[in-house]
Design an enzyme around this catalytic site. Structure first.
Site, PDB file in Angstrom:
ATOM      1  CB  ALA A  88       1.297   0.790   4.614  1.00  0.00           C
ATOM      2  N   GLY A 100       9.694  -7.352  -3.311  1.00  0.00           N
ATOM      3  CA  GLY A 100       8.645  -6.929  -2.279  1.00  0.00           C
ATOM      4  C   GLY A 100       8.614  -5.334  -2.171  1.00  0.00           C
ATOM      5  N   GLY A 136       0.883  -1.028  -0.039  1.00  0.00           N
ATOM      6  CA  GLY A 136       0.132  -0.103   0.028  1.00  0.00           C
ATOM      7  C   GLY A 136       1.021   1.322  -0.151  1.00  0.00           C
ATOM      8  CB  THR A 143      10.878  10.001  -9.480  1.00  0.00           C
ATOM      9  OG1 THR A 143       9.484   9.438  -9.438  1.00  0.00           O
ATOM     10  CG2 THR A 143      10.857  10.507  -8.130  1.00  0.00           C
ATOM     11  CB  ALA A 183       8.066   0.024  -2.294  1.00  0.00           C
ATOM     12  CB  ALA A 184      11.650   2.369  -6.583  1.00  0.00           C
ATOM     13  N   GLY A 185       9.270   4.312  -5.391  1.00  0.00           N
ATOM     14  CA  GLY A 185       8.759   5.666  -5.178  1.00  0.00           C
ATOM     15  C   GLY A 185       8.430   5.879  -3.899  1.00  0.00           C
ATOM     16  CG  ASP A 186       5.141   3.626  -2.266  1.00  0.00           C
ATOM     17  OD1 ASP A 186       4.654   4.690  -2.953  1.00  0.00           O
ATOM     18  OD2 ASP A 186       4.843   2.511  -2.421  1.00  0.00           O
ATOM     19  NE  ARG A 220      14.289   8.508 -18.413  1.00  0.00           N
ATOM     20  CZ  ARG A 220      13.502   9.699 -18.849  1.00  0.00           C
ATOM     21  NH1 ARG A 220      14.255  10.735 -19.153  1.00  0.00           N
ATOM     22  NH2 ARG A 220      12.385   9.456 -18.805  1.00  0.00           N
ATOM     23  N   GLY A 221      16.846   8.573 -12.522  1.00  0.00           N
ATOM     24  CA  GLY A 221      16.973   9.422 -11.378  1.00  0.00           C
ATOM     25  C   GLY A 221      15.715  10.302 -11.198  1.00  0.00           C
TER      26      GLY A 221
HETATM   27  P1  ATP Z   1       7.358   2.321  -8.160  1.00  0.00           P
HETATM   28  O1  ATP Z   1       8.189   1.408  -9.113  1.00  0.00           O
HETATM   29  O2  ATP Z   1       7.571   2.177  -6.995  1.00  0.00           O
HETATM   30  O3  ATP Z   1       6.072   2.790  -8.698  1.00  0.00           O
HETATM   31  P2  ATP Z   1       7.694   5.221  -9.099  1.00  0.00           P
HETATM   32  O4  ATP Z   1       7.308   4.907 -10.584  1.00  0.00           O
HETATM   33  O5  ATP Z   1       6.923   6.058  -8.326  1.00  0.00           O
HETATM   34  O6  ATP Z   1       8.370   3.702  -8.384  1.00  0.00           O
HETATM   35  P3  ATP Z   1      10.527   5.933  -9.988  1.00  0.00           P
HETATM   36  O7  ATP Z   1      10.586   6.869 -10.581  1.00  0.00           O
HETATM   37  O8  ATP Z   1      10.212   4.722 -10.845  1.00  0.00           O
HETATM   38  O9  ATP Z   1       9.264   5.865  -9.040  1.00  0.00           O
HETATM   39  O10 ATP Z   1      11.552   5.626  -9.002  1.00  0.00           O
HETATM   40  C1  ATP Z   1      11.753   6.622  -7.721  1.00  0.00           C
HETATM   41  C2  ATP Z   1      13.134   6.768  -7.578  1.00  0.00           C
HETATM   42  O11 ATP Z   1      13.797   5.350  -7.137  1.00  0.00           O
HETATM   43  C3  ATP Z   1      14.242   7.249  -8.738  1.00  0.00           C
HETATM   44  O12 ATP Z   1      14.242   8.571  -8.671  1.00  0.00           O
HETATM   45  C4  ATP Z   1      15.500   6.639  -8.440  1.00  0.00           C
HETATM   46  O13 ATP Z   1      16.241   7.285  -7.395  1.00  0.00           O
HETATM   47  C5  ATP Z   1      14.884   5.269  -7.815  1.00  0.00           C
HETATM   48  N1  ATP Z   1      15.032   4.120  -8.765  1.00  0.00           N
HETATM   49  C6  ATP Z   1      13.978   3.665  -9.559  1.00  0.00           C
HETATM   50  N2  ATP Z   1      14.196   2.803 -10.262  1.00  0.00           N
HETATM   51  C7  ATP Z   1      15.691   2.539 -10.279  1.00  0.00           C
HETATM   52  C8  ATP Z   1      16.796   1.981 -10.634  1.00  0.00           C
HETATM   53  N3  ATP Z   1      16.261   1.001 -11.767  1.00  0.00           N
HETATM   54  N4  ATP Z   1      17.952   2.019 -10.491  1.00  0.00           N
HETATM   55  C9  ATP Z   1      18.366   2.794  -9.270  1.00  0.00           C
HETATM   56  N5  ATP Z   1      17.387   3.570  -8.524  1.00  0.00           N
HETATM   57  C10 ATP Z   1      15.989   3.486  -9.104  1.00  0.00           C
HETATM   58  O1  RIB Z   2       3.814   1.622  -4.569  1.00  0.00           O
HETATM   59  C1  RIB Z   2       3.808   0.253  -4.565  1.00  0.00           C
HETATM   60  C2  RIB Z   2       2.389  -0.243  -3.976  1.00  0.00           C
HETATM   61  O2  RIB Z   2       1.311   0.136  -4.796  1.00  0.00           O
HETATM   62  C3  RIB Z   2       2.487  -1.585  -3.553  1.00  0.00           C
HETATM   63  O3  RIB Z   2       2.794  -2.038  -2.273  1.00  0.00           O
HETATM   64  C4  RIB Z   2       0.851  -2.089  -3.825  1.00  0.00           C
HETATM   65  O4  RIB Z   2       0.174  -2.346  -2.526  1.00  0.00           O
HETATM   66  C5  RIB Z   2       0.248  -0.815  -4.592  1.00  0.00           C
HETATM   67  O5  RIB Z   2      -0.727   0.046  -3.606  1.00  0.00           O
END
Ligand code: ATP
Ligand code: RIB
Length: 310
Positions: free
Chosen positions: A44, A290, A41, A221, A252-255, A225-226
């Protein structure tokens, strides 16, 4: 900005994740690999990230009167979150069905359940908690009316209000005017502005379009690409490259990025410094499987060497 308390209001899900070589096409069945069930989530994940990375964090969500809801609250308590504002519903707790392909990219369907039951009246009932926060962090896995009410209260009380507009949807002006910082990813930026940020020109057009809607600070984000930290009032636009790592699951990278950013801001760091910390933290998340299972702790981030920046 006032230093101190971070409040996250948002969703709580149980994630059901299957690894697969490739995502199925509509109408197709593919045989996948390993299955995992874990805490997720967006709300969370962001709250847990902020807590593990050293923040003083309260989390407000709505879960069902079911086993998933009970387990979720127990888990948040174990993480050390302030859970006293968590609400209950007769609707089932949220669940996310996730597939992760061999490039680490995910596809997610969320059954919102109790998350969709958070109302503006619920938000009003926790007004005093919102007014205590110095940073409010919001996403869009709960109804926009609730997000808007929370943003209004926090903004009125002088907090720094951060919106991660995920999952992507169009946003009312009445919400945007209470947002201090917005953190869209690539596809959310496209939906919000009509500009696909694939190069400097289209990124500039996208950022200008969002600023024209009244938002001052933006962090875009861009996955591997950073990110771009844009603060026109300071006259700065900085691109921070991602760390070069092998991503196995970006969930959860964005989270993690959002939670980490809040912690650094709550410690008095600048937005650019906070984004550099968030970049380090999220680079660890993508190397693990995860959602919450992959979110790092403060010590792990502090051990990393920052890479050269542009
Ligand atoms: P999610 O996959 O959780 O939905 P998101 O789409 O919200 O993520 P992203 O822009 O993909 O967000 O990633 C957020 C940050 O995580 C990026 O700015 C970067 O710093 C890091 N990140 C994401 N993917 C990578 C990667 N492949 N290698 C290194 N860092 C990454
Ligand atoms: O951002 C990742 C999250 O999106 C997952 O944990 C899933 O629960 C969805 O809400």
């Amino acid at each position: 900005m006032k230093k101190g308390k971070i409040l996250v209001i948002g969703s709580s899900n149980t994630d059901m994740t299957v690894l697969t070589q490739r995502h199925p096409k509509p109408g197709e069945t593919v045989l996948g690999g390993q299955f995992r069930m874990g805490a997720g989530g967006k709300g969370a994940n962001q709250a847990v990230a902020a807590k593990r990375l050293g923040g003083d964090v309260a989390f407000v969500c709505k879960v069902g009167n079911d086993l998933f809801g009970d387990n979720a609250i127990h888990h948040y308590e174990e993480e050390g979150l302030d859970t006293s504002g968590i609400l209950r519903s007769d609707a089932p707790s949220g669940v996310a069905l996730i597939t992760v392909d061999e490039r680490g990219e995910n596809a997610i369907v969320v059954a919102s359940g109790a998350n969709a039951e958070i109302t503006a009246a619920d938000i009003e009932s926790i007004r005093s908690r919102i007014e205590e926060a110095s940073i409010l962090l919001l996403q869009l896995e709960i109804p926009v009316a609730a997000v808007q009410r929370a943003a209004e209260i926090a903004h009125g009380a002088g907090a720094y209000v951060i919106l991660n507009p995920a999952p992507a949807q169009e946003l009312p002006e009445a919400l945007l005017r209470h947002i201090s910082l917005i953190i869209p990813n690539h596809s959310e930026m496209y939906l919000l502005t009509g500009h696909d940020p694939i190069d400097d020109t289209s990124t500039d057009a996208a950022l200008q379009t969002l600023h024209a809607k009244g938002i001052k600070d933006i962090i875009l984000t861009l996955g591997s690409r950073g990110c771009v930290v844009d603060q026109p009032e300071q006259g700065t636009r900085v691109t921070i490259p991602a760390r070069e790592v092998r991503a196995i699951d970006t969930t959860a990278a964005g989270d993690t990025f959002c939670g980490a950013l809040c912690v650094a801001l709550s410690e008095g760091k600048s937005l650019e410094e906070a984004a550099r910390f968030a970049t380090l933290a999220s680079s660890l998340t993508v190397q693990r499987l995860g959602a919450q299972a992959s979110i790092p702790f403060r010590e792990e981030v502090e051990q990393l060497e920052p890479r050269p920046t542009t």
